[in-house]
Enzyme design. Structure first.
Site, mmCIF file in Angstrom:
data_model
loop_
_atom_site.group_PDB
_atom_site.id
_atom_site.type_symbol
_atom_site.label_atom_id
_atom_site.label_comp_id
_atom_site.label_asym_id
_atom_site.label_seq_id
_atom_site.Cartn_x
_atom_site.Cartn_y
_atom_site.Cartn_z
ATOM 1 N N HIS A 55 87.020 8.913 -51.308
ATOM 2 C CA HIS A 55 87.648 10.211 -51.045
ATOM 3 C C HIS A 55 88.925 10.331 -51.874
ATOM 4 C CE1 HIS A 55 90.478 12.630 -48.326
ATOM 5 N NE2 HIS A 55 89.638 13.520 -48.834
ATOM 6 N N HIS A 92 96.601 15.324 -55.528
ATOM 7 C CA HIS A 92 96.430 15.379 -54.077
ATOM 8 C C HIS A 92 97.833 15.349 -53.488
ATOM 9 C CE1 HIS A 92 95.057 13.621 -50.001
ATOM 10 N NE2 HIS A 92 94.783 14.912 -50.038
#
Length: 346
Positions: free
Chosen positions: A49, A123
């Site tokens: 992820h 992110h």
């Protein structure tokens, strides 16, 4: 011409099944021949992820994907940036180490770098420009000719049509000859077929710009429901419900992860993702994975945070579930197996 041999597939006593993860670096190449003939959306495949967050540093600039209040505070107070870093990092190992650890699905988030046309991973904070990590993947694949990687370009921030066009050109240039074309059916897309055709990359591009490319896969062919919770009990229920109703004709991603929302981060401002959420998540998802079977209506891609934990225990757990496929009857799995021989592309 390739040599065609009919393989009689019999049920294999599970006590006689070896560990499929003896060499994580080449686990696809090392699978039993009968599993290489199955469609790739039947296999259990480990993924990471937010795969490229290892390229983020505490000095990285704040990206456009985070909550507005954190972005605002980060601009005003430099001390906030390390806190964002603590909640942004999901992987410690670089992409080659992840691939060597058995990971074969990479979750990619990209954005235009501040006031430029440079495309970077991100992110919460900006990571590296996309070119070098993608080149690293291509180089790794060249050294592992029977391994396959699924690249999932999930989210795009501050993009316009021209930047989508540029990123698509980068993908096509980097993986020239390795990209598997798009098909509406997975029935023939097995590891065996991919090796014969010398295709090693399935690239998913979750934006309408994908319609301009013939070798980038659409979102609706790879379903990826997001649990969006910090509650491990809810996560397991969500994973069960989504897996029970998965479309057998598509690829399917089980997101085995907990996601902090703004309220959670505010309550744990000086914590971090790994300490506060990942450990409890791991305690729940590893038993869940061990109970599930792969197949057209079972596990396919399974992703998690910090996949290198305990010598890639997550990868080993997912990969070994493929042993369950050897329990299938002759009628279900018997088909021609083509011995893969070296050949040049025409």
């Amino acid at each position: 011409m390739e040599n065609l041999d009919e393989v009689s597939i019999e049920k294999v006593p599970m006590e006689d099944v070896r560990e499929f993860y003896e060499n994580l670096e080449s686990w696809m190449s090392d699978l039993p021949p009968q599993l290489k003939t199955l469609p790739i959306n039947h296999l259990a495949i480990p993924g990471s992820h937010d795969s490229m967050t290892y390229t983020i540093t505490k000095k990285s600039k704040i990206g456009p994907d985070g909550p507005h209040f954190l972005r605002y505070l980060g601009c005003l107070l430099p001390v906030v940036r390390p806190i964002i870093f603590n909640w942004s990092i999901t992987q410690h190992e670089d992409v080659k180490a992840q691939l060597n650890g058995g990971i074969r699905y990479l979750d990619l988030r990209v954005a235009r770098k501040c006031q430029s046309d440079e495309v970077c991973f991100l992110h919460g904070l900006y990571g590296a420009p996309v070119e070098q990590p993608l080149n690293d993947i291509s180089d790794w694949l060249s050294l592992h000719p029977e391994e396959v990687v699924i690249l999932d370009f999930q989210h795009f921030y501050e993009f316009d049509d021209s930047l989508h066009h540029e990123l698509i050109k980068i993908i096509e240039r980097t993986f020239r000859g390795k990209l598997c074309p798009v098909f509406s059916s997975f029935s023939h897309i097995s590891l065996q077929w991919l090796a014969l055709e010398k295709y090693q990359v399935i690239a998913i591009y979750r934006n309408i710009a994908v319609l301009t490319a013939t070798n980038l896969w659409y979102s609706n062919l790879w379903i990826t429901p997001w649990p969006n919770t910090v509650n491990p009990g809810y996560l397991v229920r969500f994973l069960d419900e989504e897996l029970e109703t998965r479309n057998t004709e598509t690829g399917f991603v089980s997101q085995c992860l907990l996601t902090p929302d703004t309220y959670y981060v505010a309550r744990h401002f000086f914590g971090n993702l790994e300490k506060d959420l990942v450990n409890v998540c791991r305690d729940n998802i590893l038993p869940w994975i061990r109970e599930k079977k792969p197949g057209s209506d079972g596990l396919n891609i399974v992703i998690s945070d910090f996949v290198s934990y305990n010598d890639f225990l997550f990868s080993k757990t997912v990969i070994q579930r493929n042993a369950e496929l050897l329990k299938w009857s002759d009628k279900t799995t018997s088909r021609k197996y083509i011995e893969v021989r070296s050949k040049s592309k025409t």
